[in-house]
Design an enzyme around this catalytic site. Structure first.
Site, mmCIF file in Angstrom:
data_model
loop_
_atom_site.group_PDB
_atom_site.id
_atom_site.type_symbol
_atom_site.label_atom_id
_atom_site.label_comp_id
_atom_site.label_asym_id
_atom_site.label_seq_id
_atom_site.Cartn_x
_atom_site.Cartn_y
_atom_site.Cartn_z
ATOM 1 N N ALA A 63 0.879 -0.949 0.532
ATOM 2 C CA ALA A 63 0.155 -0.295 -0.008
ATOM 3 C C ALA A 63 1.122 1.479 -0.335
ATOM 4 O O ALA A 63 2.228 1.176 -0.244
ATOM 5 C CB ALA A 63 -1.170 -0.388 1.351
ATOM 6 N N GLY A 102 -0.624 -4.789 0.657
ATOM 7 C CA GLY A 102 -1.817 -4.079 0.438
ATOM 8 C C GLY A 102 -1.371 -5.938 -1.434
ATOM 9 O O GLY A 102 -2.428 -5.539 -2.250
ATOM 10 N N GLU A 125 3.166 -6.544 7.014
ATOM 11 C CA GLU A 125 2.443 -5.283 8.005
ATOM 12 C C GLU A 125 2.745 -4.932 9.589
ATOM 13 O O GLU A 125 2.801 -4.289 9.545
ATOM 14 C CB GLU A 125 1.609 -5.152 7.775
ATOM 15 C CG GLU A 125 0.171 -4.360 6.460
ATOM 16 C CD GLU A 125 0.327 -5.769 5.502
ATOM 17 O OE1 GLU A 125 -0.459 -5.469 4.330
ATOM 18 O OE2 GLU A 125 0.558 -7.154 5.313
#
Length: 691
Positions: A63, A102, A125
């Site tokens: 992301a 992502g 993450e």
């Protein structure tokens, strides 16, 4: 249809290509046209299958982290994945490079995933203090099982394409021309016909019978996290995938994500993510780097051997120089033993071990260093010894070779002055064990040439180190601040704290170990020699060393280490010694709490960091944070000492330092002007440009 998204056709297969360099992050300007394209292709009867691919060197690598903590512009990733899953025709993610965060969640929205043989896939993450927020914790277990998903998500470590295929994460692995293979794969799948089951509806691997093993592994993960919230949340989210209906698990994942993204821990970890990248930036983008093809290392002891291994691991041939054949034999034997341990642990193959050992050539003749592009001196921490070595290097090293010293404290300008080529001299301060520890302090001397500096920063990246450029002063950034942190250690003991009480205050704070455990691990004799060289004393530590108590290597230090154990055991003899020294010095002992221990050790640490910024020894406060997290074990979840100072409140730190300064009169407690300014402005910038 967009500068960041291209549509093309290969017969009845549509190819959606994301082109958002450098890593194809899922920024809003990618998500918006992607959503539009998927909607159009879903309704286009001439399209039999859809391939999602990426231009450049990688698939979507995550992301856009800069959007975290801000109002999310729609569409967000979860909505895009929902559209993907609702498409009746087969969708295929064509993965090359890395599919991370992502990017992998986008791929999990497709019916199928194919990968280039060199691809890596993961959900990292947790390293940013987060969990996957786009459905990764709910979908990944449906493909690989809950235990494997926990290991991937809880560690954040990517897996290779072959492993991903073996565990069911990808459906096929191809070598060469991934685009053609992906289109052919999609066309063949479409020809066979559906229905095509989205990942969200695959429940075969979610049996609750494995929950006992899952919970045991999750408990171990929480223990190793040492107070970090994200690993625990990751485990809970993966467990939800097993115990809750899909949509409820998805909603629970989102709630956990929102909580984490607003937390100080995630703010700290995201700060470090950007800080590491900022630390590697130097002025002068047009500087041409020097060519480094071969490396010489002087000294085959603990540091020299580790440094040599670091370069060999990075693919560089290494000439390892020692003063005698016996010392050289011992050093090379230790290196071989270290690689053998890695093979035993399964982290290195026997073939890789042979390849790395083949990189080494031993020598006792300085003339053998004549063709090296970089020579690193890792000899005894003595100025006369180092100047003698650099004098010899000046005579044999080829023009343009970088001459580096691994000194932890000494004046590199003085070392450089012992040569006729000061522009080629700098410091490469590795941390022990050098083949493991990530930090590399690159010390810029007064006359170090810009191209030597830029080359060294690039070289650090090539051998897997986190580089921070610092200036010359005693101890540079890390060890200078370490001295400030440790200035009150003996005083705390004399006044009534025990080594185990001080260490517990540190581990409760989040450190992997306290200062006295660390001293025993490193060897108390190292600090003892350094103090004697500088004419300094430490009543308790010096006495322990005089008694031959050097720490773990002698089985006794501040603690006892029984029968070769590495577990510290409080020693009544040490506590009796401390009481006797307190009486000798007329110090009345009292109870000392954890809050006082932290104030008298970590507040001076921050204060010294402020002085280092004022003197421009470090370019940025974030550089100091990178040094302390990667080299000294400062808790990741607190972001490093300078970031933590902002969380703690610089005004409070100033107030408490002033209190201890009034109590003791010690300079270590005298607040630096920049720390006072930070308390007023909330910024560590030292001038209008943040210099």
């Amino acid at each position: 249809m967009s500068d960041f998204l291209k549509l093309s056709r290969d017969g009845d297969v549509a190819i959606v290509t994301i082109d958002n360099p450098p890593v194809n992050a899922l920024s809003f300007h990618v998500r918006a046209p992607l959503m539009q394209a998927l909607g159009a292709l879903r309704d286009d009867a001439s399209v039999a299958a859809i391939v999602i691919a990426c231009a450049g060197r990688t698939f979507v690598a995550g992301a856009d982290i800069t959007e975290f903590g801000k109002p999310m512009q729609q569409p967000e990733l979860r909505a895009i994945v929902a559209v993907l899953e609702a498409i009746a025709k087969p969708t295929v993610a064509a993965i090359h490079g890395t599919a991370l965060g992502g990017g992998l969640e986008l791929a999990l929205g497709c019916h199928f995933r194919v990968a280039d043989v060199g691809a890596k896939l993961g959900l990292p993450e947790v390293k940013l203090g987060l969990l996957p927020g786009g459905g990764g914790t709910a979908r990944l277990p449906r493909l690989v099982g809950a235990l494997k998903a926990l290991r991937m998500i809880g560690s954040g470590t990517p897996i290779g394409a072959d492993e991903a295929h073996a565990v069911g994460l990808v459906d096929a692995v191809f070598a060469g021309d991934l685009a053609t293979h992906a289109v052919n794969f999609a066309r063949e799948i479409a020809r066979k016909g559906g229905p095509f089951t989205p990942v969200r509806d695959r429940n075969d691997l979610l049996g609750e019978t494995e929950l006992a093993a899952f919970d045991a592994e999750a408990a171990d993960l929480a223990r190793k996290a040492r107070g970090l919230e994200a690993p625990v949340a990751c485990a809970q989210a993966v467990r939800n995938a097993v115990t809750l209906p899909f949509d409820q698990a998805l909603a629970a994942e989102r709630a956990l994500f929102v909580k984490l993204v607003a937390s100080n821990q995630s703010r700290a970890q995201r700060h470090l993510f950007f800080a590491e990248r900022e630390a590697a930036k130097l002025p002068g983008k047009d500087v041409i780097k020097r060519r480094i093809a071969s490396v010489g290392v002087i000294g085959a002891g603990t540091m020299g051997g580790g440094i040599a291994m670091a370069f060999a691991n990075g693919g560089f041939p290494v000439i390892l120089l020692e003063t005698s054949q016996e010392a050289l034999r011992r050093g090379l034997a230790t290196i071989e033993k270290n690689y053998a341990v890695s093979v035993t642990r399964g982290s290195l193959s026997e073939d890789a071990k042979r390849q790395r050992l083949a990189q080494f050539k031993g020598s006792t003749d300085y003339a053998d260093l004549a063709d090296c592009d970089l020579i690193v001196e890792a000899a005894f921490e003595d100025m006369a010894v180092k100047k003698e070595i650099f004098g010899k290097l000046d005579a044999v090293a080829k023009p343009g070779a970088i001459l580096a010293t691994n000194t932890s404290y000494l004046d590199i300008d003085e070392i450089a002055a012992s040569t006729s080529r000061s522009r080629d001299v700098l410091g490469l301060h590795f941390f022990s064990p050098a083949n493991v520890m990530k930090l590399l302090e690159i010390v810029r001397a007064e006359k170090t040439a810009p191209d030597a500096l830029v080359t060294s920063v690039d070289l650090a990246r090539r051998i897997g180190k986190v580089a921070v450029v610092v200036g010359v002063c005693h101890g540079f950034v890390g060890n200078r601040m370490l001295a400030a942190r440790g200035a009150e250690s003996e005083a705390l003991l004399l006044e009534g704290a025990t080594p185990s009480q001080v260490d517990k205050a540190f581990t409760d704070f989040g450190w992997p170990m306290g200062p006295f455990q660390m001293g025993d691990l490193a060897g108390l004799d190292i600090g003892w020699r350094n103090r004697k060289a500088r004419g300094l004393t430490a009543a308790i530590a010096d006495t322990l060393c005089e008694q031959g108590r050097f720490g773990q290597k002698t089985g006794r230090g501040f603690y006892l280490y029984e029968n070769g154990s590495r577990t510290p055991v409080p020693d009544p003899e040490v506590e009796a010694l401390i009481r006797a020294k307190a009486v000798e010095k007329g110090v009345a002992q009292r109870a000392i709490g954890a809050e006082e221990i932290i104030e008298r050790t970590l507040y001076p640490l921050v204060n010294e960091g402020a002085k280092i910024l004022e003197e421009k020894i470090a370019a940025r406060a974030s550089d100091i944070d990178v040094v302390w997290v990667n080299g000294y074990g400062f808790p990741v979840g607190k972001g490093g000492p300078m970031f933590w100072a902002g969380l703690e409140g610089a005004a409070r730190i100033v107030e408490r330092l002033e209190h201890w300064y009034r109590q003791t009169g010690k300079d270590v407690f005298k607040p630096a002007p920049l720390l006072r300014r930070m308390a007023e402005t909330g910024s560590w910038e030292t001038d209008a440009t943040g210099g």
